[in-house]
Design a protein around this motif. Structure first.
Motif, PDB file in Angstrom:
ATOM      1  N   LEU A  40       0.788  -1.038  -0.104  1.00 39.78           N
ATOM      2  CA  LEU A  40      -0.232   0.056   0.118  1.00 39.78           C
ATOM      3  C   LEU A  40       0.748   1.364   0.200  1.00 39.78           C
ATOM      4  CD1 LEU A  40      -2.816   1.146   0.055  1.00 39.78           C
ATOM      5  CD2 LEU A  40      -2.840   1.097   2.618  1.00 39.78           C
ATOM      6  N   SER A  41       1.652   1.300   0.866  1.00 43.99           N
ATOM      7  CA  SER A  41       2.844   2.588   0.726  1.00 43.99           C
ATOM      8  C   SER A  41       3.633   2.752  -0.458  1.00 43.99           C
ATOM      9  CB  SER A  41       3.799   2.135   1.807  1.00 43.99           C
ATOM     10  OG  SER A  41       3.457   1.972   3.155  1.00 43.99           O
ATOM     11  N   PHE A  42       3.899   1.519  -1.346  1.00 41.19           N
ATOM     12  CA  PHE A  42       4.512   1.704  -2.675  1.00 41.19           C
ATOM     13  C   PHE A  42       3.560   2.190  -3.582  1.00 41.19           C
ATOM     14  CE2 PHE A  42       5.338  -0.442  -6.843  1.00 41.19           C
ATOM     15  CZ  PHE A  42       6.498   0.179  -7.185  1.00 41.19           C
ATOM     16  N   MET A  43       2.212   1.679  -3.421  1.00 37.89           N
ATOM     17  CA  MET A  43       1.248   2.191  -4.525  1.00 37.89           C
ATOM     18  C   MET A  43       0.986   3.864  -4.375  1.00 37.89           C
ATOM     19  SD  MET A  43      -1.223  -0.973  -4.794  1.00 37.89           S
ATOM     20  CE  MET A  43      -2.226  -0.134  -5.592  1.00 37.89           C
ATOM     21  N   GLY A  44       0.961   4.044  -2.921  1.00 40.02           N
ATOM     22  CA  GLY A  44       0.828   5.325  -2.582  1.00 40.02           C
ATOM     23  C   GLY A  44       2.102   6.308  -3.140  1.00 40.02           C
ATOM     24  N   VAL A  45       3.253   5.957  -3.065  1.00 40.23           N
ATOM     25  CA  VAL A  45       4.370   6.846  -3.511  1.00 40.23           C
ATOM     26  C   VAL A  45       4.291   6.674  -5.114  1.00 40.23           C
ATOM     27  CG1 VAL A  45       6.800   6.676  -3.643  1.00 40.23           C
ATOM     28  CG2 VAL A  45       5.744   6.274  -1.334  1.00 40.23           C
ATOM     29  N   ALA A  46       3.799   5.715  -5.604  1.00 41.38           N
ATOM     30  CA  ALA A  46       3.790   5.462  -7.029  1.00 41.38           C
ATOM     31  C   ALA A  46       2.750   6.550  -7.664  1.00 41.38           C
ATOM     32  CB  ALA A  46       3.613   4.242  -7.497  1.00 41.38           C
ATOM     33  N   ALA A  47       1.801   6.734  -6.761  1.00 39.92           N
ATOM     34  CA  ALA A  47       0.589   7.762  -7.361  1.00 39.92           C
ATOM     35  C   ALA A  47       1.158   9.166  -6.996  1.00 39.92           C
ATOM     36  CB  ALA A  47      -0.567   7.294  -6.378  1.00 39.92           C
ATOM     37  N   LEU A  48       1.882   9.464  -5.968  1.00 40.13           N
ATOM     38  CA  LEU A  48       2.098  10.910  -5.692  1.00 40.13           C
ATOM     39  C   LEU A  48       3.383  11.272  -6.431  1.00 40.13           C
ATOM     40  CD1 LEU A  48       1.718  10.727  -1.420  1.00 40.13           C
ATOM     41  CD2 LEU A  48       0.390  11.820  -3.283  1.00 40.13           C
ATOM     42  N   LEU A  49       4.347  10.395  -6.783  1.00 41.65           N
ATOM     43  CA  LEU A  49       5.279  10.967  -7.795  1.00 41.65           C
ATOM     44  C   LEU A  49       4.861  11.719  -8.933  1.00 41.65           C
ATOM     45  CD1 LEU A  49       7.915   8.129  -7.445  1.00 41.65           C
ATOM     46  CD2 LEU A  49       8.253  10.337  -6.916  1.00 41.65           C
ATOM     47  N   PRO A  50       4.057  11.017  -9.659  1.00 40.50           N
ATOM     48  CA  PRO A  50       3.410  11.984 -10.941  1.00 40.50           C
ATOM     49  C   PRO A  50       2.662  13.133 -10.469  1.00 40.50           C
ATOM     50  CG  PRO A  50       2.702   9.502 -11.117  1.00 40.50           C
ATOM     51  CD  PRO A  50       3.367   9.817  -9.784  1.00 40.50           C
ATOM     52  N   ALA A  51       1.703  12.873  -9.393  1.00 41.04           N
ATOM     53  CA  ALA A  51       1.121  14.085  -8.860  1.00 41.04           C
ATOM     54  C   ALA A  51       2.116  15.344  -8.455  1.00 41.04           C
ATOM     55  CB  ALA A  51       0.081  13.884  -7.652  1.00 41.04           C
ATOM     56  N   GLY A  52       3.222  14.827  -7.770  1.00 40.01           N
ATOM     57  CA  GLY A  52       4.032  15.909  -7.413  1.00 40.01           C
ATOM     58  C   GLY A  52       4.900  16.404  -8.405  1.00 40.01           C
ATOM     59  N   PHE A  53       5.037  15.613  -9.378  1.00 42.18           N
ATOM     60  CA  PHE A  53       5.983  16.272 -10.752  1.00 42.18           C
ATOM     61  C   PHE A  53       5.065  17.323 -11.398  1.00 42.18           C
ATOM     62  CE2 PHE A  53       6.726  16.044 -15.378  1.00 42.18           C
ATOM     63  CZ  PHE A  53       7.846  16.565 -15.279  1.00 42.18           C
ATOM     64  N   ALA A  54       3.776  16.939 -11.443  1.00 40.57           N
ATOM     65  CA  ALA A  54       2.820  17.788 -12.195  1.00 40.57           C
ATOM     66  C   ALA A  54       2.592  19.122 -11.437  1.00 40.57           C
ATOM     67  CB  ALA A  54       1.495  17.059 -12.357  1.00 40.57           C
ATOM     68  N   ARG A  55       2.524  19.000  -9.983  1.00 33.94           N
ATOM     69  CA  ARG A  55       2.329  20.167  -9.180  1.00 33.94           C
ATOM     70  C   ARG A  55       3.606  21.023  -9.479  1.00 33.94           C
ATOM     71  NH1 ARG A  55      -1.181  23.545  -7.952  1.00 33.94           N
ATOM     72  NH2 ARG A  55      -0.880  24.335  -5.478  1.00 33.94           N
ATOM     73  N   TRP A  56       4.871  20.321  -9.510  1.00 37.41           N
ATOM     74  CA  TRP A  56       6.189  21.166  -9.452  1.00 37.41           C
ATOM     75  C   TRP A  56       6.146  21.889 -11.040  1.00 37.41           C
ATOM     76  CZ3 TRP A  56      10.201  20.052 -13.035  1.00 37.41           C
ATOM     77  CH2 TRP A  56      11.460  20.781 -12.862  1.00 37.41           C
ATOM     78  N   ARG A  57       5.661  21.072 -12.102  1.00 33.75           N
ATOM     79  CA  ARG A  57       5.774  21.876 -13.320  1.00 33.75           C
ATOM     80  C   ARG A  57       4.699  23.257 -13.454  1.00 33.75           C
ATOM     81  NH1 ARG A  57       8.989  21.244 -17.351  1.00 33.75           N
ATOM     82  NH2 ARG A  57       7.275  21.619 -18.836  1.00 33.75           N
ATOM     83  N   MET A  58       3.761  22.868 -12.675  1.00 31.45           N
ATOM     84  CA  MET A  58       2.527  24.063 -12.547  1.00 31.45           C
ATOM     85  C   MET A  58       3.425  25.217 -12.149  1.00 31.45           C
ATOM     86  SD  MET A  58      -0.970  22.855 -11.931  1.00 31.45           S
ATOM     87  CE  MET A  58      -0.957  20.928 -11.360  1.00 31.45           C
ATOM     88  N   TRP A  59       4.344  25.088 -11.030  1.00 37.41           N
ATOM     89  CA  TRP A  59       5.027  26.099 -10.368  1.00 37.41           C
ATOM     90  C   TRP A  59       5.980  26.709 -11.148  1.00 37.41           C
ATOM     91  CZ3 TRP A  59       5.405  23.031  -5.013  1.00 37.41           C
ATOM     92  CH2 TRP A  59       4.250  23.361  -4.386  1.00 37.41           C
ATOM     93  N   GLN A  60       6.688  25.903 -12.048  1.00 40.04           N
ATOM     94  CA  GLN A  60       7.715  26.220 -12.816  1.00 40.04           C
ATOM     95  C   GLN A  60       7.225  27.134 -13.815  1.00 40.04           C
ATOM     96  OE1 GLN A  60      10.942  25.907 -12.319  1.00 40.04           O
ATOM     97  NE2 GLN A  60      10.390  25.043 -10.423  1.00 40.04           N
ATOM     98  N   ARG A  61       6.154  27.026 -14.450  1.00 45.00           N
ATOM     99  CA  ARG A  61       5.680  27.803 -15.601  1.00 45.00           C
ATOM    100  C   ARG A  61       4.266  28.178 -15.299  1.00 45.00           C
ATOM    101  NH1 ARG A  61       4.794  24.338 -21.220  1.00 45.00           N
ATOM    102  NH2 ARG A  61       6.180  22.804 -19.741  1.00 45.00           N
ATOM    103  N   GLY A  62       3.901  29.690 -15.592  1.00 42.59           N
ATOM    104  CA  GLY A  62       2.719  29.964 -15.418  1.00 42.59           C
ATOM    105  C   GLY A  62       1.791  29.671 -16.768  1.00 42.59           C
ATOM    106  N   PRO A  63       0.323  30.032 -16.598  1.00 43.67           N
ATOM    107  CA  PRO A  63      -0.599  29.583 -17.517  1.00 43.67           C
ATOM    108  C   PRO A  63      -0.300  30.361 -18.937  1.00 43.67           C
ATOM    109  CG  PRO A  63      -1.389  31.309 -16.026  1.00 43.67           C
ATOM    110  CD  PRO A  63      -0.043  30.854 -15.623  1.00 43.67           C
ATOM    111  N   VAL A  64      -0.780  29.650 -20.099  1.00 46.33           N
ATOM    112  CA  VAL A  64      -0.542  30.091 -21.452  1.00 46.33           C
ATOM    113  C   VAL A  64      -1.433  31.471 -21.492  1.00 46.33           C
ATOM    114  CG1 VAL A  64      -0.895  29.491 -23.838  1.00 46.33           C
ATOM    115  CG2 VAL A  64       0.012  28.071 -22.346  1.00 46.33           C
ATOM    116  N   PRO A  65      -1.149  32.594 -22.028  1.00 52.84           N
ATOM    117  CA  PRO A  65      -1.798  33.800 -22.219  1.00 52.84           C
ATOM    118  C   PRO A  65      -2.912  33.547 -23.213  1.00 52.84           C
ATOM    119  CG  PRO A  65       0.512  34.347 -22.550  1.00 52.84           C
ATOM    120  CD  PRO A  65       0.533  32.921 -22.408  1.00 52.84           C
TER     121      PRO A  65
END
Length: 109
Positions: free
Chosen positions: A36-61
């Motif tokens: 269960l812990s492994f599945m949680g980490v496996a699900a949180l990794l892409p979510a964390g990456f997506a969140r990080w990418r949203m912080w790195q780049r603003g919305p498209v004008p």
């Protein structure tokens, strides 16, 4: 587009190979609760990456955004039933209705 699709396929294939192996090793050394812990980490990794990418780049004008076009994942026959579809084949529908009523009359005799 092709480059992105092939990269996604490679990533999916790598995860399909390495995921069960890693989960099995963790379960062997730590115990069944680690799945269960492994599945949680496996699900949180892409979510964390997506969140990080949203912080790195603003919305498209707005002026750089394109028009939204819905893409239907259905057959052309299903699109004929869409309410916005023009009715070009009304005559063929009437003739088939006449044939059907004639066949029903023949069955009733």
């Amino acid at each position: 587009m092709l480059e992105t699709a092939s990269s996604m396929q490679m990533l999916y294939g790598s995860g399909a190979i390495l995921g069960p192996l890693t989960a099995g090793i963790l379960m062997q050394f730590i115990g069944p609760a680690s799945l269960l812990s492994f599945m949680g980490v496996a699900a949180l990794l892409p979510a964390g990456f997506a969140r990080w990418r949203m912080w790195q780049r603003g919305p498209v004008p707005k002026d750089e955004q394109g028009d939204w076009v819905p893409q239907f994942m259905t057959s052309p026959a299903a699109l004929e039933m869409h309410p916005d579809q023009e009715d070009n084949g009304a005559e063929s529908d009437d003739s088939s209705a006449d044939e059907q009523s004639g066949a029903e009359a023949a069955v009733a005799d």
